[in-house]
Motif scaffolding. Structure first.
Motif, PDB file in Angstrom:
ATOM      1  N   LYS A 488      69.681  67.792  37.074  1.00 30.85           N
ATOM      2  CA  LYS A 488      70.015  68.624  38.235  1.00 30.85           C
ATOM      3  C   LYS A 488      69.383  68.052  39.494  1.00 30.85           C
ATOM      4  N   THR A 489      68.143  67.589  39.375  1.00 28.23           N
ATOM      5  CA  THR A 489      67.461  67.004  40.527  1.00 28.23           C
ATOM      6  C   THR A 489      68.155  65.736  41.000  1.00 28.23           C
ATOM      7  N   ASP A 490      68.490  64.862  40.048  1.00 26.61           N
ATOM      8  CA  ASP A 490      69.186  63.622  40.406  1.00 26.61           C
ATOM      9  C   ASP A 490      70.573  63.908  40.964  1.00 26.61           C
ATOM     10  N   SER A 491      71.240  64.912  40.432  1.00 29.47           N
ATOM     11  CA  SER A 491      72.566  65.278  40.919  1.00 29.47           C
ATOM     12  C   SER A 491      72.509  65.681  42.385  1.00 29.47           C
ATOM     13  N   GLU A 492      71.510  66.473  42.730  1.00 32.84           N
ATOM     14  CA  GLU A 492      71.345  66.906  44.127  1.00 32.84           C
ATOM     15  C   GLU A 492      70.948  65.743  45.023  1.00 32.84           C
ATOM     16  N   LYS A 493      70.104  64.860  44.515  1.00 33.53           N
ATOM     17  CA  LYS A 493      69.618  63.735  45.315  1.00 33.53           C
ATOM     18  C   LYS A 493      70.730  62.717  45.599  1.00 33.53           C
ATOM     19  N   LEU A 494      71.617  62.515  44.608  1.00 31.64           N
ATOM     20  CA  LEU A 494      72.682  61.524  44.787  1.00 31.64           C
ATOM     21  C   LEU A 494      73.793  62.022  45.680  1.00 31.64           C
TER      22      LEU A 494
END
Length: 499
Positions: A488-494
């Motif tokens: 979820k964190t990587d999804s938001e960051k990308l």
């Protein structure tokens, strides 16, 4: 690490890959390339062709294909190009002209079952008057025949049979035809590079280019290679081989790190779930998956009128590569999976995916380097992906993952999923959805039967692999993508991950 059906075609292909990998790791490829010819083809046999000269002519083309070079240049030139890191700009799937020379070109054939009956239904049914009786038996004049098949249907003895080449019969998009010289020709404007034809040809006359030499070259140069391991990996290196052993074997090959594409599947799931809520039914009635490149290519080439149905989100492979490149700009990304179509997809995302290998090619590299995967240490590998992320490998896995993610975002949303396996079934599903015969708003399309685990570059039995993947997925710490906090964190960051 053998396939369930280890045919002579598979053995020859695997042996060649192993020999090339062995020489590449030892730095002897340029010096000993011609030695491969003597080790695989000799006067003593075994003999698969008419003579040793034919065997060698076929093997020369196989070697160039394995080096990912033109089939028309010498072995020495091909090796030099491969060691220089070059990959010929040609389709990944190619016909080996020297190997393709055995299949009949006539589609309809009168057999000995013909009784020269009085009714002569075959003659009367032919719209081109292409059938006559010769020596007390029906005869088809090929210069007049338009291959309509009416003669076959009309014969009450079943004496007329239809013959089609295995590669042509296997191709669901009609991309393979017989050329004027009787050799198979792949129409690149129709081909989706799924690789099914490679498995269908009993002469091994269709093959896919390999970049094992280029990858080994990067390893020996000390580059930081990241293996992006497809979710199907659990079931394809032996039913008793543990995930940790597979990962450690890949590291022993010289890879800097191993990352799971199932983790990228979690990121894609979150993006597709949101895309589904944003666009269905407000902008479109149906959304299809975007993880199978052969399925996407089929829509683009054969069903362009429904292109708007396809999810705009990238595949898990591309998402995983994006995460790796964001965290390490020096990374060289190498996808490892059961799919040949991924090679074509990687070419479209060359800035993110540097190389692609099949499980078959990696198994050859392991053997070529003298490693035994069953003797590798199993240090309790734990997946960074969720259960549904790992389930992407199996048919229906993507749909299940998106349904779970949509439910977590909007419990009131209605998702009506359907999954199709095999390009023929995918095409039929698209037609039925388009005509309103199927009531669905989410379509998962997979070009291979069984999903990714049934890909042409796989090693194991589909049913066994399916069960092993399911068991592995159940051990995941997070049940689904919405529970995977890191994803979820990587999804938001990308941010946006548009194709």
């Amino acid at each position: 690490m053998a396939t369930t059906q280890t045919t002579e075609v598979v053995r020859i292909r695997g042996r060649l890959l192993e020999e090339v990998a062995k020489l590449a790791y030892a730095g002897r490829l340029e010096k000993d390339i011609m030695g491969i010819m003597d080790s695989i083809v000799s006067e003593d046999g075994p003999r698969y062709r008419c003579c040793v000269h034919k065997e060698r002519a076929v093997l020369r083309q196989r070697i160039n294909l394995t080096l990912s070079q033109s089939l028309d240049i010498s072995q020495e030139e091909a090796v030099a190009e491969a060691l220089a890191g070059k990959v010929a700009d040609v389709p990944w799937l190619r016909v080996l002209p020297e190997a393709c020379d055995q299949c009949p070109i006539d589609k309809y054939l009168v057999t000995d079952a013909c009784r020269n009956c009085l009714a002569h239904n075959c003659i009367h049914s032919c719209p081109k008057k292409a059938i006559m009786v010769v020596q007390n038996r029906a005869y088809i004049d090929k210069s007049r025949c338009v291959e309509c098949g009416l003669c076959k249907k009309s014969c009450q003895y079943g004496a007329i049979i239809e013959i089609s080449r295995p590669c042509e019969r296997a191709c669901a998009v009609g991309a393979i035809v017989a050329g004027g010289d009787r050799k198979a020709v792949i129409d690149k404007d129709k081909c989706v590079e799924c690789g099914i034809c490679r498995e269908a040809c009993p002469f091994g006359a269709i093959g896919d280019s390999s970049v094992i030499v280029q990858v080994i070259r990067q390893i020996l140069a000390g580059k930081k290679l990241y293996a992006m391991l497809a979710p199907a990996f659990v079931g394809h290196f032996g039913p008793r081989t543990k995930p940790g052993q597979i990962v450690n074997a890949i590291k022993k090959l010289g890879f800097y790190a191993v990352k799971e594409v199932a983790y990228g599947a979690d990121i894609v799931t979150l993006k597709e779930a949101q895309e589904f809520l944003d666009t269905v039914p407000s902008q479109r009635s149906v959304m299809t998956s975007s993880c199978c490149p052969a399925f996407i290519s089929m829509i683009e080439k054969h069903f362009p009128d429904v292109k708007d149905m396809v999810s705009s989100t990238v595949s898990p492979m591309v998402a995983t590569a994006r995460v790796i490149k964001e965290n390490d700009p020096e990374a060289v990304t190498v996808f490892i999976g059961p799919c040949i179509a991924k090679k074509a997809e990687a070419r479209k995302y060359a800035e993110l995916v540097d190389y692609t290998l099949t499980f078959e090619e990696v198994a050859a590299m392991i053997t070529g380097k003298g490693l035994d995967i069953d003797l590798m240490l199993d240090d309790g590998f734990e997946s960074a992906a969720s259960g549904t992320g790992n389930g992407f490998a199996c048919a229906g896995g993507m749909a299940e993952a998106v349904v779970a993610a949509v439910a977590s975002l909007d419990p009131d949303a209605i998702v009506k999923p359907v999954n199709a396996q095999g390009l023929e079934n995918c095409a039929e599903a698209i037609k039925q959805i388009r005509s309103g015969k199927i009531e669905a708003n989410l379509l998962e399309g997979m070009s291979c039967s069984g999903g990714c685990i049934g890909g042409p570059g796989a090693l194991g039995n589909v049913r066994v692999a399916n069960k092993l993947v399911e068991n592995f997925a159940k051990q995941s710490a997070a049940a689904n993508a919405s529970a995977n906090e890191a994803a979820k964190t990587d999804s938001e960051k990308l941010g946006h991950l548009h194709r």
